[in-house]
Design a protein around this motif. Sequence first.
Motif, short mmCIF file in Angstrom:
data_model
loop_
_atom_site.label_atom_id
_atom_site.label_comp_id
_atom_site.label_asym_id
_atom_site.label_seq_id
_atom_site.Cartn_x
_atom_site.Cartn_y
_atom_site.Cartn_z
N ASN A 325 0.83 -1.21 0.00
CA ASN A 325 0.00 0.00 0.00
C ASN A 325 0.86 1.26 0.00
O ASN A 325 0.60 2.21 -0.74
CB ASN A 325 -0.91 0.03 1.23
CG ASN A 325 -2.13 -0.83 1.05
OD1 ASN A 325 -2.38 -1.33 -0.04
ND2 ASN A 325 -2.89 -1.02 2.12
N ALA A 326 1.90 1.24 0.87
CA ALA A 326 2.77 2.43 0.97
C ALA A 326 3.40 2.74 -0.40
O ALA A 326 3.49 3.90 -0.80
CB ALA A 326 3.85 2.20 2.02
N LYS A 328 2.16 1.65 -3.35
CA LYS A 328 1.08 1.93 -4.32
C LYS A 328 0.57 3.36 -4.22
O LYS A 328 0.30 4.00 -5.22
CB LYS A 328 -0.11 1.00 -4.00
CG LYS A 328 -0.22 -0.19 -4.89
CD LYS A 328 -1.55 -0.93 -4.79
CE LYS A 328 -2.19 -1.15 -3.46
NZ LYS A 328 -3.33 -2.04 -3.44
N TYR A 329 0.40 3.82 -2.97
CA TYR A 329 -0.27 5.11 -2.78
C TYR A 329 0.70 6.28 -2.56
O TYR A 329 0.35 7.26 -1.92
CB TYR A 329 -1.28 5.03 -1.61
CG TYR A 329 -2.35 4.00 -1.88
CD1 TYR A 329 -3.30 4.21 -2.87
CD2 TYR A 329 -2.40 2.81 -1.17
CE1 TYR A 329 -4.29 3.26 -3.13
CE2 TYR A 329 -3.38 1.86 -1.43
CZ TYR A 329 -4.32 2.09 -2.41
OH TYR A 329 -5.28 1.16 -2.68
N ASP A 353 4.96 6.50 4.63
CA ASP A 353 5.15 6.92 3.23
C ASP A 353 4.93 8.41 3.09
O ASP A 353 4.43 9.07 4.00
CB ASP A 353 4.22 6.13 2.29
CG ASP A 353 2.76 6.38 2.56
OD1 ASP A 353 2.34 7.55 2.54
OD2 ASP A 353 2.01 5.40 2.78
N ILE A 358 -4.62 9.96 3.80
CA ILE A 358 -6.03 9.56 3.86
C ILE A 358 -6.78 10.63 4.65
O ILE A 358 -6.29 11.10 5.69
CB ILE A 358 -6.19 8.19 4.58
CG1 ILE A 358 -5.24 7.15 3.96
CG2 ILE A 358 -7.61 7.70 4.56
CD1 ILE A 358 -5.09 5.89 4.79
N TYR A 371 -13.64 -1.51 1.55
CA TYR A 371 -13.67 -0.04 1.60
C TYR A 371 -12.44 0.53 0.89
O TYR A 371 -11.31 0.22 1.23
CB TYR A 371 -13.71 0.46 3.05
CG TYR A 371 -14.00 1.94 3.13
CD1 TYR A 371 -15.29 2.41 3.09
CD2 TYR A 371 -12.96 2.87 3.22
CE1 TYR A 371 -15.58 3.76 3.13
CE2 TYR A 371 -13.22 4.23 3.26
CZ TYR A 371 -14.53 4.66 3.22
OH TYR A 371 -14.81 6.01 3.26
N ARG A 372 -12.69 1.34 -0.12
CA ARG A 372 -11.59 2.00 -0.84
C ARG A 372 -11.90 3.48 -0.88
O ARG A 372 -13.05 3.87 -1.15
CB ARG A 372 -11.45 1.46 -2.27
CG ARG A 372 -11.31 -0.06 -2.31
CD ARG A 372 -10.76 -0.52 -3.64
NE ARG A 372 -9.35 -0.17 -3.77
CZ ARG A 372 -8.76 0.10 -4.92
NH1 ARG A 372 -9.46 0.09 -6.03
NH2 ARG A 372 -7.48 0.41 -4.97
N VAL A 373 -10.91 4.29 -0.59
CA VAL A 373 -11.15 5.73 -0.57
C VAL A 373 -11.34 6.22 -2.01
O VAL A 373 -10.54 5.88 -2.89
CB VAL A 373 -9.99 6.48 0.12
CG1 VAL A 373 -10.28 7.97 0.18
CG2 VAL A 373 -9.75 5.92 1.50
N VAL A 378 -6.85 6.75 -6.57
CA VAL A 378 -7.18 5.40 -6.13
C VAL A 378 -7.88 4.61 -7.22
O VAL A 378 -7.67 3.42 -7.38
CB VAL A 378 -8.01 5.45 -4.83
CG1 VAL A 378 -8.55 4.08 -4.50
CG2 VAL A 378 -7.14 5.95 -3.70
N LEU A 386 -9.37 -5.29 0.39
CA LEU A 386 -9.36 -6.30 1.47
C LEU A 386 -8.04 -6.33 2.23
O LEU A 386 -7.93 -6.96 3.28
CB LEU A 386 -9.61 -7.70 0.88
CG LEU A 386 -11.01 -7.94 0.31
CD1 LEU A 386 -11.08 -9.26 -0.43
CD2 LEU A 386 -12.05 -7.93 1.42
N GLY A 387 -7.02 -5.63 1.68
CA GLY A 387 -5.67 -5.68 2.27
C GLY A 387 -5.64 -5.30 3.74
O GLY A 387 -5.11 -6.05 4.58
N PHE A 414 1.51 3.73 9.04
CA PHE A 414 0.75 2.59 9.57
C PHE A 414 1.65 1.87 10.57
O PHE A 414 2.73 1.41 10.21
CB PHE A 414 0.37 1.62 8.44
CG PHE A 414 -0.73 2.15 7.55
CD1 PHE A 414 -0.49 3.15 6.63
CD2 PHE A 414 -2.02 1.63 7.66
CE1 PHE A 414 -1.51 3.64 5.81
CE2 PHE A 414 -3.04 2.12 6.86
CZ PHE A 414 -2.78 3.13 5.93
#
Length: 432
Positions: A325-326, A328-329, A353, A358, A371-373, A378, A386-387, A414
């Motif tokens: 995630n770090a 990816k985003y 990151d 968010i 849930y995806r922002v 995104v 689901l991660g 995180f």
Amino acid sequence: MGIWQKEIITVLLLFTAVAIVGGLTGLFIPLLFILMLAIIMRQVVHISRFEKWISTGGRGKYPKTTGVWEEIYYHVYRIKKEEKRRKKKLSKMIDQFRQSTEALPDAAVVLGIHDEIDWANKAAREVFGLQASDKGQRIPNLIRYPDFIRYLKSGNYKESVILPSPVDHRMSLEVRIVPYGAGLRLLLAQDVTQLKKMERMRKDFVANVSHELRTPLTVLKGYLETLQDLDDGHSPLLTNSFLQMQGQTERMQHLVDDLLLLTRLETQQKKSHCVDVPALLSQICQEGDSLENESRRIELSLETNAHLIGDEQELRSAFTNLLGNALKYSPDDSVVKVRWQQSPKSIILAIEDQGEGIAKADIPRVTERFYRVETKRVKKVNGTGLGLAIVKHVLMRHDGHLDIRSELGKGSCFSCYFPMSRWCDENTTMVN
Ligand code: ADP
């Protein structure tokens, strides 16, 4: 005229009479003595009658008397009557309360300071198999489940505990303790059999569907690869369609894999070993770096050599998701910091990151399934939603928790907190 004034005037009149008669006859002292004796005797008789009446509980009407003593009898009688009335009202209220709690569909047990049963309602007698003779017995001697005993002893009653009913093992009870008063506790239990059944059905359904989707997906993927190999590139529409189809099948495969992993986390027994987290993190970071096309942008700092008691596969999934995630985003040229640290109370993995961050309102929701922002970026980033749900479950199974700090436009951090009870090192021998 008041009762006391009357009494004093009577005594004064008697003394005056004794003084006059005593003065005339010259027998003042003997007469005075006789008068005082008479007064004292009169009081002794009254006290003895009063004592006799009060020692029998002051029941019934008080004996006939006059003066101050009549007043005293009347006051005591009135207080007793009032007390009787209040007692009657209170016992009526207690009766009503008992009747209503007896009629409650949920079980209720009043526990004393030594965990002894003070009172239990009808539902409690039914679901726990309690009997009238169990009053005063310690509840851990009657409900012997280790989970319950641990919960009772813990003193931390914020959460509830799910137990099978001792009389019918097919019945699931959600048991909660509510402390009140000085050391007293109310134990409440609710039948959640249907709820548990539905939850099991949901888990079975998701597991079955995910499992059944695996084979057709593999077949589809195989044929797609063959078709792509056969594509000579003459039709851009066809090439593009193949690419799209490949992307979507991969996405679906990730979804199925994540759902199956979540089901496993919910249903499978925990396995525990001493996991060499520093080595695991080095491996994950290396894999992360090799995924990045242009540069190495992961900074790993291992500030402790702490190992963790847990399941290596599960920890790998959680850490990979967070690092993924770090990466990816956040922008391609930014740094992702991975720190393995120790504080007096916890062992912590922090992944920081410099990405888009968010929004505050979304932070509590990002660990929910699917849930995806909704941001422009995104939508472009692939993911199943689901991660973080997987991360949360893995941490729960390791007695840990996830802390998310994030600021829009600045980045996110995180942190996974593990308790010191999970600490181990290479010399630790695990006994399973
Ligand atoms: P996904 O597969 O969409 O990444 P996750 O459960 O891992 O699903 O994450 C849920 C959502 O949380 C993501 O869609 C994203 O919006 C947000 N998110 C997770 N990690 C980060 C991060 N490091 N920076 C910004 N947003 C994040």
